[in-house]
Structure formats: C-alpha cells, structure tokens
Enzyme design. Structure first.
Site, PDB file in Angstrom:
ATOM      1  N   HIS A   1     -39.468  26.255 -28.803  1.00 31.17           N
ATOM      2  CA  HIS A   1     -40.054  25.323 -27.599  1.00 31.17           C
ATOM      3  C   HIS A   1     -39.182  24.045 -27.766  1.00 31.17           C
ATOM      4  CE1 HIS A   1     -42.559  24.508 -30.879  1.00 31.17           C
ATOM      5  NE2 HIS A   1     -43.020  23.176 -30.338  1.00 31.17           N
TER       6      HIS A   1
ATOM      7  N   ASP B   1     -40.885  20.159 -27.229  1.00 32.22           N
ATOM      8  CA  ASP B   1     -42.209  19.476 -26.983  1.00 32.22           C
ATOM      9  C   ASP B   1     -42.463  18.963 -25.670  1.00 32.22           C
ATOM     10  OD1 ASP B   1     -42.845  20.368 -29.563  1.00 32.22           O
ATOM     11  OD2 ASP B   1     -42.276  18.578 -30.664  1.00 32.22           O
TER      12      ASP B   1
ATOM     13  N   HIS C   1     -37.400  24.023 -31.021  1.00 30.76           N
ATOM     14  CA  HIS C   1     -37.723  24.227 -32.416  1.00 30.76           C
ATOM     15  C   HIS C   1     -38.749  25.374 -32.459  1.00 30.76           C
ATOM     16  CE1 HIS C   1     -40.123  21.131 -30.999  1.00 30.76           C
ATOM     17  NE2 HIS C   1     -41.096  21.517 -31.995  1.00 30.76           N
TER      18      HIS C   1
ATOM     19  N   ARG D   1     -48.430  14.447 -36.729  1.00 30.92           N
ATOM     20  CA  ARG D   1     -47.614  14.264 -35.486  1.00 30.92           C
ATOM     21  C   ARG D   1     -47.761  13.320 -34.552  1.00 30.92           C
ATOM     22  NH1 ARG D   1     -45.786  19.159 -31.149  1.00 30.92           N
ATOM     23  NH2 ARG D   1     -47.028  17.764 -29.537  1.00 30.92           N
TER      24      ARG D   1
HETATM   25  O1  LIG Z   1     -45.399  22.503 -37.640  1.00 36.22           O
HETATM   26  C1  LIG Z   1     -44.045  22.913 -37.468  1.00 36.22           C
HETATM   27  O2  LIG Z   1     -43.512  23.492 -38.427  1.00 36.22           O
HETATM   28  C2  LIG Z   1     -43.598  22.239 -36.258  1.00 36.22           C
HETATM   29  C3  LIG Z   1     -44.727  22.341 -35.147  1.00 36.22           C
HETATM   30  C4  LIG Z   1     -44.199  21.810 -33.902  1.00 36.22           C
HETATM   31  O3  LIG Z   1     -43.782  22.520 -33.183  1.00 36.22           O
HETATM   32  C5  LIG Z   1     -44.243  20.481 -33.559  1.00 36.22           C
HETATM   33  O4  LIG Z   1     -44.902  19.585 -34.420  1.00 36.22           O
HETATM   34  O5  LIG Z   1     -43.894  19.961 -32.452  1.00 36.22           O
HETATM   35 FE   LIG Z   2     -42.980  21.401 -31.260  1.00 36.94          FE
END
Ligand SMILES: O=C(O)CCC(=O)C(=O)O
Ligand SMILES: [Fe+2]
Length: 293
Positions: free
Chosen positions: A113, A115, A268, A284
């Site tokens: 995806h 974000d 990602h 995040r």
């Molecule tokens: O935890 C991860 O490796 C990525 C998760 C994810 O898609 C994000 O943090 O946008």
């Molecule tokens: Fe993500």
C-alpha cells in the site's frame, strides 16, 4: 580549494542502498531542530532515493511529533484507538499485548500500500521510528513507483496514463477483519472520515516532476469506469510488474532507526515473519500531502 574540500568532507553523507531506492544518512540528531543544510540533505535524499534512514535515534513521542512537523502538517490516523495517549499524531504499531491489552496496531501495513492513498490528500511523508525490533523478520519492503512506471511496456503505460482508480480504506479494513477477528469494525464516525476517493493511476510528483504509478493492492479497489473483471485483470497485470524484485528495497530495522519515505512515488509492505515471542514496537507520524495530479 583544499579548505572547501575539507569542509565538504565533514558534511553529512547520503549513502544509497544497492537497490533502486533507499539511502542512509548517519550523524543526524533528529531530537533537535534540523539546521537548514541538514534538512536540505534529507530532503534532497528523499527526492533522489524515496526512502531515507536516519540510524541511531531515540525520540520520545513528543520529539517525533516535533521532528515530523519540520516536514509539514501531521495527520492523525483514522484508527484513533491506536493513537499514542499523549500525542494523537503518533500511531503506535505493535504486536505486543500487555495485561490483555494490545499496545498498538498489530497488522498495520501487512499488504502492499501507499499510506493514506484513500484520502483526497494522501500522505506525503511517513516517518517510522523503531523502538523495539525482533531479532529476525519484521522488515519493511518498498517499491519505487517511478521505476515501475518507467518499466511498463509502452502500450500499458499509455493505457493506464489517462485512467483513474478508486481507493478505499473500508475495502481493505473489511478484508483484514476477515483474516483477523481481533480487528474492530470501523465506527460510523470512522467510516465517515474515510469515504472512497478517486486518484489518477499515474501521478506527477509535485517536487521532482517525475511520473509514478499510483495504485496499490491495499487500497485500490478498482479502475474508475471499467467493468469489475477488466479492472481486476488490469490491476493484476500492473502488480505483476510492480512486484518484480528489481524495483524493491528491503529495510531490515535496527532499534533507533528513523525511516522517512515518500508515499507519492512508492508503496510498501510490513513483511512480518517474526515469532509471537518477539516484541516489535514502532511509532509513526504521517505528513499530509496534496491531491494527486
Ligand atoms: O510496520 C511496518 O513495517 C510498516 C507499517 C506501515 O505500513 C506504516 O507504518 O505505514
Ligand atoms: Fe504504511
């Protein structure tokens, strides 16, 4: 001349990965305001390499917010149950359950995806800070939307260039609930916050002017104006090219990494693959972008 060379040699160095995207910049202190030249180095690296790691950081949630705000306006995630209690801009991602309570969002991003592509103004940069990492696994994989776009056969590139696609958070959330019974259904307020949106399937990056494929298996429900079977066939054709290993970078996390990536030209995947006895805890923030064109 000699002196100039010396001063350059102590400047920050951007070390590219072996892949078509990804780089590391050592020696940054992300807990203090970034000096203009340091900010510029990071910003240039993001334009060139899409994914940039600043290793060896230790940011409190408040410091992560302050760091992120230097890149733009932060946008809290729709799943408010996983916001950090003191900083709603910080989303807590974790597999850890303590005293029967999940510490964070467990299966976030376990599908390819980009974000917040389900918003009219999807995320520009995501900043993910590793606080606890498993010994093995827990990598994040990235694909360059530029490299994929440039590799498309001419006929496919021309066909997809004028098209739009529908992105939907509800579409993905329902599929995740089917796999993970612990995922709570969206509340009616959450549903209202994420109506389906339509975006161009190829977007032009506002800073680099380069074109990138902008669809993703996670949130792209269908091509606008195509019959379901035709839409699915076209998406499958495009993903079979996009997911070729030569367009991807694998990030193997070390505790303290701050990873910044540009979602306008990449997608990602949280690759999983670690045992339930292992702890993974990430914080995040996401920086709001502009409507894709
Ligand atoms: O935890 C991860 O490796 C990525 C998760 C994810 O898609 C994000 O943090 O946008
Ligand atoms: Fe993500």
């Amino acid at each position: 001349m000699e002196i100039e060379l010396m001063s350059e040699s102590v400047a920050l160095e951007t070390v590219p990965s072996d892949a078509v995207l990804g780089a590391e910049i050592g020696g940054v202190n992300a807990s203090a305001p970034l000096a203009p030249d340091v900010f510029q180095t990071i910003d240039d690296a993001l334009k060139e390499r899409i994914v940039v790691c600043l290793p060896g950081q230790w940011l409190s949630p408040g410091q992560l917010v302050t760091f992120g705000q230097q890149f733009g306006e932060l946008e809290p995630h729709v799943l408010s149950q996983y916001h950090h209690p003191d900083h709603p801009e910080v989303l807590v991602l974790s597999n850890v359950v303590e005293n029967g309570k999940a510490l964070g969002f467990r299966d976030a991003g376990s599908y390819w995806h980009s974000d917040l592509s389900y918003k009219d103004k999807p995320t520009k940069y995501t900043i993910l800070h590793a606080r606890e990492v498993p010994d093995v696994g827990g990598d994040t994989l990235f694909v360059s939307g530029y490299a994929v776009y440039e590799a498309l056969p001419n006929s496919l590139r021309t066909r997809v260039s004028g098209m739009r696609a529908i992105h939907s958070y509800a579409f993905r959330h329902e599929q995740m609930i089917a796999k993970n019974k612990l995922r709570a259904p969206l509340t009616s307020e959450q549903k209202r916050a994420v109506p389906d949106v339509s975006h161009p399937a190829v977007r032009t990056h506002p800073d680099t002017g380069r074109k990138a494929l902008y669809i993703n298996p996670g949130f792209t429900k269908a091509f606008d104006g195509l019959a379901p079977a035709e839409s699915k066939a076209l998406l499958d054709d495009l993903y079979s090219i996009a997911l070729r290993p030569e367009f991807s970078y694998r990030h193997n996390w070390r505790k303290g990494d701050v990873l910044i990536w540009d979602n306008r030209c990449s997608m990602h995947l949280a690759d999983g693959g670690y045992g339930e006895d292992q702890r993974r805890l990430m914080h995040r923030v996401t920086v709001r972008g502009t409507a894709p064109v």
